[in-house]
Motif scaffolding. Structure first.
Motif, PDB file in Angstrom:
ATOM      1  N   UNK A  58       0.826  -1.214   0.000  1.00  0.00           N
ATOM      2  CA  UNK A  58       0.000   0.000   0.000  1.00  0.00           C
ATOM      3  C   UNK A  58       0.857   1.259   0.000  1.00  0.00           C
ATOM      4  N   UNK A  59       0.354   2.274  -0.670  1.00  0.00           N
ATOM      5  CA  UNK A  59       1.090   3.531  -0.760  1.00  0.00           C
ATOM      6  C   UNK A  59       1.144   4.228   0.594  1.00  0.00           C
ATOM      7  N   UNK A  60       2.294   4.814   0.895  1.00  0.00           N
ATOM      8  CA  UNK A  60       2.411   5.729   2.035  1.00  0.00           C
ATOM      9  C   UNK A  60       2.062   7.110   1.504  1.00  0.00           C
ATOM     10  N   UNK A  61       0.799   7.481   1.601  1.00  0.00           N
ATOM     11  CA  UNK A  61       0.289   8.691   0.957  1.00  0.00           C
ATOM     12  C   UNK A  61       0.647   9.912   1.794  1.00  0.00           C
ATOM     13  N   UNK A  62       1.457  10.807   1.221  1.00  0.00           N
ATOM     14  CA  UNK A  62       1.857  12.015   1.941  1.00  0.00           C
ATOM     15  C   UNK A  62       1.362  13.295   1.275  1.00  0.00           C
ATOM     16  N   UNK A  63       0.849  13.192   0.052  1.00  0.00           N
ATOM     17  CA  UNK A  63       0.239  14.359  -0.608  1.00  0.00           C
ATOM     18  C   UNK A  63      -0.693  13.876  -1.701  1.00  0.00           C
ATOM     19  N   UNK A  64      -1.753  14.653  -1.953  1.00  0.00           N
ATOM     20  CA  UNK A  64      -2.710  14.314  -3.004  1.00  0.00           C
ATOM     21  C   UNK A  64      -3.171  15.615  -3.657  1.00  0.00           C
ATOM     22  N   UNK A  65      -3.217  15.617  -4.995  1.00  0.00           N
ATOM     23  CA  UNK A  65      -3.667  16.779  -5.759  1.00  0.00           C
ATOM     24  C   UNK A  65      -4.600  16.313  -6.875  1.00  0.00           C
ATOM     25  N   UNK A  66      -5.514  17.191  -7.255  1.00  0.00           N
ATOM     26  CA  UNK A  66      -6.420  16.915  -8.365  1.00  0.00           C
ATOM     27  C   UNK A  66      -6.055  17.833  -9.516  1.00  0.00           C
ATOM     28  N   UNK A  67      -5.887  17.247 -10.707  1.00  0.00           N
ATOM     29  CA  UNK A  67      -5.596  18.042 -11.904  1.00  0.00           C
ATOM     30  C   UNK A  67      -6.447  17.493 -13.042  1.00  0.00           C
ATOM     31  N   UNK A  68      -7.393  18.288 -13.498  1.00  0.00           N
ATOM     32  CA  UNK A  68      -8.301  17.815 -14.534  1.00  0.00           C
ATOM     33  C   UNK A  68      -9.063  16.594 -14.038  1.00  0.00           C
ATOM     34  N   UNK A  69      -9.008  15.535 -14.815  1.00  0.00           N
ATOM     35  CA  UNK A  69      -9.669  14.297 -14.416  1.00  0.00           C
ATOM     36  C   UNK A  69      -8.756  13.324 -13.706  1.00  0.00           C
ATOM     37  N   UNK A  70      -7.611  13.799 -13.230  1.00  0.00           N
ATOM     38  CA  UNK A  70      -6.633  12.921 -12.591  1.00  0.00           C
ATOM     39  C   UNK A  70      -6.487  13.248 -11.108  1.00  0.00           C
ATOM     40  N   UNK A  71      -6.131  12.214 -10.362  1.00  0.00           N
ATOM     41  CA  UNK A  71      -5.758  12.363  -8.960  1.00  0.00           C
ATOM     42  C   UNK A  71      -4.298  11.942  -8.847  1.00  0.00           C
ATOM     43  N   UNK A  72      -3.448  12.865  -8.438  1.00  0.00           N
ATOM     44  CA  UNK A  72      -2.017  12.594  -8.290  1.00  0.00           C
ATOM     45  C   UNK A  72      -1.720  12.317  -6.826  1.00  0.00           C
ATOM     46  N   UNK A  73      -0.995  11.235  -6.569  1.00  0.00           N
ATOM     47  CA  UNK A  73      -0.781  10.752  -5.203  1.00  0.00           C
ATOM     48  C   UNK A  73       0.711  10.562  -4.958  1.00  0.00           C
ATOM     49  N   UNK A  74       1.236  11.212  -3.921  1.00  0.00           N
ATOM     50  CA  UNK A  74       2.626  10.994  -3.512  1.00  0.00           C
ATOM     51  C   UNK A  74       2.708   9.717  -2.689  1.00  0.00           C
ATOM     52  N   UNK A  75       3.507   8.761  -3.153  1.00  0.00           N
ATOM     53  CA  UNK A  75       3.716   7.500  -2.444  1.00  0.00           C
ATOM     54  C   UNK A  75       5.148   7.513  -1.911  1.00  0.00           C
ATOM     55  N   UNK A  76       5.298   7.862  -0.632  1.00  0.00           N
ATOM     56  CA  UNK A  76       6.641   7.971  -0.052  1.00  0.00           C
ATOM     57  C   UNK A  76       7.290   6.618   0.158  1.00  0.00           C
ATOM     58  N   UNK A  77       6.505   5.533   0.193  1.00  0.00           N
ATOM     59  CA  UNK A  77       7.095   4.198   0.333  1.00  0.00           C
ATOM     60  C   UNK A  77       7.796   3.791  -0.959  1.00  0.00           C
ATOM     61  N   UNK A  78       7.126   3.993  -2.095  1.00  0.00           N
ATOM     62  CA  UNK A  78       7.729   3.683  -3.392  1.00  0.00           C
ATOM     63  C   UNK A  78       8.591   4.828  -3.900  1.00  0.00           C
ATOM     64  N   UNK A  79       8.492   6.002  -3.269  1.00  0.00           N
ATOM     65  CA  UNK A  79       9.258   7.203  -3.607  1.00  0.00           C
ATOM     66  C   UNK A  79       8.970   7.681  -5.032  1.00  0.00           C
ATOM     67  N   UNK A  80       7.686   7.665  -5.386  1.00  0.00           N
ATOM     68  CA  UNK A  80       7.238   8.157  -6.679  1.00  0.00           C
ATOM     69  C   UNK A  80       5.898   8.874  -6.496  1.00  0.00           C
ATOM     70  N   UNK A  81       5.450   9.564  -7.551  1.00  0.00           N
ATOM     71  CA  UNK A  81       4.119  10.151  -7.604  1.00  0.00           C
ATOM     72  C   UNK A  81       3.302   9.315  -8.578  1.00  0.00           C
ATOM     73  N   UNK A  82       2.167   8.808  -8.097  1.00  0.00           N
ATOM     74  CA  UNK A  82       1.314   7.952  -8.928  1.00  0.00           C
ATOM     75  C   UNK A  82       0.178   8.791  -9.519  1.00  0.00           C
ATOM     76  N   UNK A  83      -0.170   8.493 -10.775  1.00  0.00           N
ATOM     77  CA  UNK A  83      -1.273   9.163 -11.466  1.00  0.00           C
ATOM     78  C   UNK A  83      -2.443   8.188 -11.589  1.00  0.00           C
TER      79      UNK A  83
END
Length: 356
Positions: free
Chosen positions: A174-199
């Motif tokens: 499971x993602x370690x969610x540390x930030x979330x943003x909405x852009x258009x029809x997308x939800x961008x999620x910071x996953x600090x465990x995987x050290x990436x931003x998921x779309x």
């Protein structure tokens, strides 16, 4: 004494002993003489040979630059409001985990297990409870509020009605969610465990990832925290704390550059093991960062030129986060999770700033 057939008389025995011991004794005596002669010629420890004095090496250019007077900053901010503090009518008593700006510049704050909405001027509007273990929140132009929790994203409308959600991360990771943003029809999620931003799309289908095109294949996060924001053009700015940088990315994951470096002398640099920790993008594209160790907020041009600094006198020194947002008027909202208050900073003229 009777003569011994093997060794002979006592006199002969002494004579044999003298002959057998003489050579070693002679060697020892000779060695003693050599040592004594050397000692007589020894005059004690000698001072080392003096080396010719060499002029000091010139100071590196960076050191000379560090000693120059600081460049005057272009922008100045003053604290103009405090929201949710202990003296307010709606104080945060246990936690303050994030801040975001909604439609009409309404201020959304996450804390005490609920989302609280305030008018731009600070008056309270409403609040509602959210799922447990929440970590962050974001807002969408249509009024939706998105909340992050470990491995989960939850979506609400502006009145607090739950609209659904989806799992974030990989199977069994499971993602370690540390930030979330909405852009258009997308939800961008910071996953600090995987050290990436998921779309993701709003149904939870993953569309891609940001941050994988680096030498390490992800962000470097010694503090296990990843923050980001996205501007109106879809450029993502993220905190790469281990590299002491703010990095820029396209939504397709293409790296678009970065700025920042470690330093303790110049205000534009980032101190500590892992800074900047928090980040927000202003409507005009300027980058606002928050730091720990020296709790402060700074404003940069997108290329990295420092424009403003809001100093540590405004925050609790034990802050390890200063959650950030910027409204349409350019006011900076800085949530201090130790004092559990949202500070509002507005632009002022230089003369006004000196009076604060």
């Amino acid at each position: 004494m009777e003569p011994d057939e093997k060794n002979g008389t006592p006199e002969r025995l002494l004579d044999r002993l003298r002959k057998s011991w003489f050579p070693p004794a002679a060697v020892l005596a000779a060695m003693a003489g050599i040592v004594a002669a050397a000692y007589r010629g020894y005059t004690g420890p000698q001072p080392p040979l003096e080396k010719p004095e060499t002029p000091p090496a010139p100071e590196p250019a960076a050191e000379k630059e560090a000693e120059q007077p600081p460049v005057p900053l272009e922008l100045h901010y003053a604290r103009t409001a405090v929201i949710g503090g202990r003296d307010s009518l709606h104080p945060f008593r246990r936690t303050l985990l994030g801040v975001a700006v909604g439609s009409g510049d309404r201020i959304h704050a996450l804390g005490d297990g609920e989302v609280r909405i305030f008018e731009a001027g600070g008056s309270f509007v409403r609040a509602w409870q959210v799922v447990s273990d929440v970590t962050c929140l974001g807002t969408a132009p249509d009024g939706r509020i998105v909340v992050g929790a470990p491995g989960r994203i939850e979506i609400y409308d502006e009145a607090g009605r739950h609209l659904g959600g989806f799992a974030a991360g990989e199977k069994d990771k499971p993602a370690a969610v540390t930030e979330v943003r909405v852009f258009g029809g997308e939800v961008l999620v910071a996953d600090a465990a995987a050290r990436i931003i998921r779309r993701y799309d709003t149904s939870g289908k993953q569309l891609g990832a940001i941050g994988t095109r680096t030498k390490t294949g992800n962000f470097i996060l010694p503090n296990k925290w990843l923050d980001f924001d996205v501007d109106a053009r879809g450029v993502v700015r993220a905190t790469d704390t281990g590299r002491h940088q703010v990095s820029a990315w396209g939504l397709d994951g293409e790296p678009l550059g970065s700025f920042g470096k470690f330093g303790m002398r110049n205000a534009e640099d980032f101190v500590g093991c892992c800074n900047p920790v928090n980040l927000a993008i202003a409507p005009d594209g300027r980058i606002v960062t928050g730091e720990k160790m020296v709790a402060r907020v700074k404003v940069y041009e997108p290329e990295g030129r420092l424009l403003a600094l809001i100093g540590p006198e405004n925050f609790d020194p034990n802050c390890i986060h200063i959650h950030l947002a910027v409204d349409s008027k350019g006011r900076i909202l800085a949530a201090d999770p130790v004092r559990r208050e949202v500070l509002v900073f507005s632009r002022v003229a230089k003369d006004e700033d000196s009076k604060q």
